[in-house]
Design a protein around this motif. Sequence first.
Motif, PDB file in Angstrom:
ATOM      1  N   TRP A 143     -60.724  21.745   0.630  1.00  0.00           N
ATOM      2  CA  TRP A 143     -59.986  20.541   0.999  1.00  0.00           C
ATOM      3  C   TRP A 143     -60.147  19.480  -0.091  1.00  0.00           C
ATOM      4  CZ3 TRP A 143     -63.284  23.189   4.183  1.00  0.00           C
ATOM      5  CH2 TRP A 143     -62.728  23.777   5.342  1.00  0.00           C
ATOM      6  N   GLU A 144     -59.079  18.762  -0.391  1.00  0.00           N
ATOM      7  CA  GLU A 144     -59.140  17.635  -1.315  1.00  0.00           C
ATOM      8  C   GLU A 144     -59.249  16.362  -0.478  1.00  0.00           C
ATOM      9  OE1 GLU A 144     -56.864  16.398  -5.370  1.00  0.00           O
ATOM     10  OE2 GLU A 144     -55.604  16.578  -3.583  1.00  0.00           O
ATOM     11  N   PHE A 145     -60.418  15.726  -0.505  1.00  0.00           N
ATOM     12  CA  PHE A 145     -60.611  14.529   0.318  1.00  0.00           C
ATOM     13  C   PHE A 145     -60.349  13.242  -0.447  1.00  0.00           C
ATOM     14  CE2 PHE A 145     -64.831  15.835  -1.171  1.00  0.00           C
ATOM     15  CZ  PHE A 145     -65.338  14.659  -1.714  1.00  0.00           C
ATOM     16  N   VAL A 146     -60.219  13.319  -1.776  1.00  0.00           N
ATOM     17  CA  VAL A 146     -59.755  12.187  -2.586  1.00  0.00           C
ATOM     18  C   VAL A 146     -58.653  12.715  -3.497  1.00  0.00           C
ATOM     19  CG1 VAL A 146     -60.312  10.462  -4.335  1.00  0.00           C
ATOM     20  CG2 VAL A 146     -61.972  10.990  -2.552  1.00  0.00           C
ATOM     21  N   ASN A 147     -57.516  12.017  -3.499  1.00  0.00           N
ATOM     22  CA  ASN A 147     -56.376  12.449  -4.298  1.00  0.00           C
ATOM     23  C   ASN A 147     -55.940  11.327  -5.229  1.00  0.00           C
ATOM     24  OD1 ASN A 147     -53.069  12.323  -4.287  1.00  0.00           O
ATOM     25  ND2 ASN A 147     -53.839  14.406  -4.581  1.00  0.00           N
ATOM     26  N   GLY A 148     -55.615  11.692  -6.484  1.00  0.00           N
ATOM     27  CA  GLY A 148     -55.069  10.729  -7.428  1.00  0.00           C
ATOM     28  C   GLY A 148     -56.128   9.856  -8.082  1.00  0.00           C
ATOM     29  N   GLY A 149     -55.665   8.869  -8.865  1.00  0.00           N
ATOM     30  CA  GLY A 149     -56.547   7.878  -9.483  1.00  0.00           C
ATOM     31  C   GLY A 149     -57.660   8.463 -10.308  1.00  0.00           C
ATOM     32  N   THR A 150     -58.769   7.711 -10.364  1.00  0.00           N
ATOM     33  CA  THR A 150     -59.955   8.096 -11.140  1.00  0.00           C
ATOM     34  C   THR A 150     -61.173   8.095 -10.234  1.00  0.00           C
ATOM     35  OG1 THR A 150     -59.049   7.128 -13.168  1.00  0.00           O
ATOM     36  CG2 THR A 150     -61.436   7.453 -13.089  1.00  0.00           C
ATOM     37  N   VAL A 151     -62.008   9.098 -10.385  1.00  0.00           N
ATOM     38  CA  VAL A 151     -63.259   9.175  -9.624  1.00  0.00           C
ATOM     39  C   VAL A 151     -64.426   9.174 -10.605  1.00  0.00           C
ATOM     40  CG1 VAL A 151     -64.664  10.544  -8.049  1.00  0.00           C
ATOM     41  CG2 VAL A 151     -62.184  10.423  -7.719  1.00  0.00           C
ATOM     42  N   ASN A 152     -65.386   8.294 -10.362  1.00  0.00           N
ATOM     43  CA  ASN A 152     -66.593   8.221 -11.189  1.00  0.00           C
ATOM     44  C   ASN A 152     -67.827   8.553 -10.361  1.00  0.00           C
ATOM     45  OD1 ASN A 152     -65.164   7.209 -13.513  1.00  0.00           O
ATOM     46  ND2 ASN A 152     -65.159   5.182 -12.565  1.00  0.00           N
ATOM     47  N   GLY A 153     -68.776   9.273 -10.970  1.00  0.00           N
ATOM     48  CA  GLY A 153     -70.058   9.542 -10.311  1.00  0.00           C
ATOM     49  C   GLY A 153     -69.977  10.577  -9.216  1.00  0.00           C
ATOM     50  N   GLY A 154     -69.032  11.504  -9.314  1.00  0.00           N
ATOM     51  CA  GLY A 154     -68.853  12.498  -8.253  1.00  0.00           C
ATOM     52  C   GLY A 154     -70.111  13.276  -7.914  1.00  0.00           C
ATOM     53  N   ALA A 155     -70.945  13.531  -8.919  1.00  0.00           N
ATOM     54  CA  ALA A 155     -72.174  14.306  -8.682  1.00  0.00           C
ATOM     55  C   ALA A 155     -73.182  13.540  -7.836  1.00  0.00           C
ATOM     56  CB  ALA A 155     -72.803  14.717 -10.008  1.00  0.00           C
ATOM     57  N   ASN A 156     -72.977  12.235  -7.663  1.00  0.00           N
ATOM     58  CA  ASN A 156     -73.897  11.435  -6.843  1.00  0.00           C
ATOM     59  C   ASN A 156     -73.650  11.600  -5.350  1.00  0.00           C
ATOM     60  OD1 ASN A 156     -75.287  10.208  -8.999  1.00  0.00           O
ATOM     61  ND2 ASN A 156     -73.687   8.661  -9.230  1.00  0.00           N
ATOM     62  N   LEU A 157     -72.463  12.082  -4.992  1.00  0.00           N
ATOM     63  CA  LEU A 157     -72.104  12.187  -3.570  1.00  0.00           C
ATOM     64  C   LEU A 157     -72.746  13.434  -2.971  1.00  0.00           C
ATOM     65  CD1 LEU A 157     -70.382  10.928  -1.280  1.00  0.00           C
ATOM     66  CD2 LEU A 157     -68.544  12.502  -1.966  1.00  0.00           C
ATOM     67  N   LEU A 158     -73.609  13.236  -1.967  1.00  0.00           N
ATOM     68  CA  LEU A 158     -74.338  14.323  -1.329  1.00  0.00           C
ATOM     69  C   LEU A 158     -74.140  14.248   0.191  1.00  0.00           C
ATOM     70  CD1 LEU A 158     -77.698  14.020  -3.324  1.00  0.00           C
ATOM     71  CD2 LEU A 158     -75.763  15.541  -3.833  1.00  0.00           C
ATOM     72  N   PHE A 159     -74.384  15.357   0.861  1.00  0.00           N
ATOM     73  CA  PHE A 159     -74.276  15.370   2.316  1.00  0.00           C
ATOM     74  C   PHE A 159     -75.364  14.498   2.940  1.00  0.00           C
ATOM     75  CE2 PHE A 159     -72.153  19.431   1.329  1.00  0.00           C
ATOM     76  CZ  PHE A 159     -70.981  19.256   2.048  1.00  0.00           C
ATOM     77  N   ALA A 160     -74.971  13.674   3.895  1.00  0.00           N
ATOM     78  CA  ALA A 160     -75.935  12.805   4.568  1.00  0.00           C
ATOM     79  C   ALA A 160     -76.981  13.610   5.324  1.00  0.00           C
ATOM     80  CB  ALA A 160     -75.209  11.851   5.517  1.00  0.00           C
ATOM     81  N   ASP A 161     -76.586  14.753   5.884  1.00  0.00           N
ATOM     82  CA  ASP A 161     -77.502  15.537   6.718  1.00  0.00           C
ATOM     83  C   ASP A 161     -78.509  16.355   5.927  1.00  0.00           C
ATOM     84  OD1 ASP A 161     -76.477  14.618   9.098  1.00  0.00           O
ATOM     85  OD2 ASP A 161     -75.111  16.298   9.379  1.00  0.00           O
TER      86      ASP A 161
END
Length: 199
Positions: A143-161
Amino acid sequence: GRVENGGVMVVDGSATFGSSNLFPARVTTNGLLAGTGRVLGHLSIENGGILDAGNGNLASAGILNVFETGFTPGTITVGDGGLLRWTLATLSETGAGVNFDQIGLGASAIMNYAAGARFVLDFAAFGDGPDAANSFWQSDRSWEFVNGGTVNGGANLLFADTGLATYNFAGVGFFTLDCDGRTLDWTASAAAIPEPSTW
């Protein structure tokens, strides 16, 4: 501006926040910003704050769009302890905004993930999540949960659980957050897929 202490703001039309990255609107502890409209300007999702496309109710999906204001790119920053909540409302990989949540970024809009940004899975429509007996979960998905534009720091996003980029459901499979900060993958466990019958 600020949304906090259980406050909820649902953007159904168009709303402008924060005059710059230095002075963003802030979503803080137990605050929720949701909606299916257009966000203009600058938002900061801080510790305990929640960003959720859709109407803010569990089990409902939507697309929340982020655009520039004038010549200034619109930005959303998910900070340390900030939560991006993603809903899978229907067992489908297609139909963003109807079957699953998505953040839509305008051409110059930016999504930033700071260290400590967290991703929350919402499976309220299906109980506790993936079920080995359901054929949908017996195949790999994305699934693509962010579309378009620019994304920075993607590797920082982790599962809360889990505090990791992976989330395992024993005997069924596991989710992975791609380091692009845009994509959620599901890998089915071979053990969860029944062997073909020989009779």
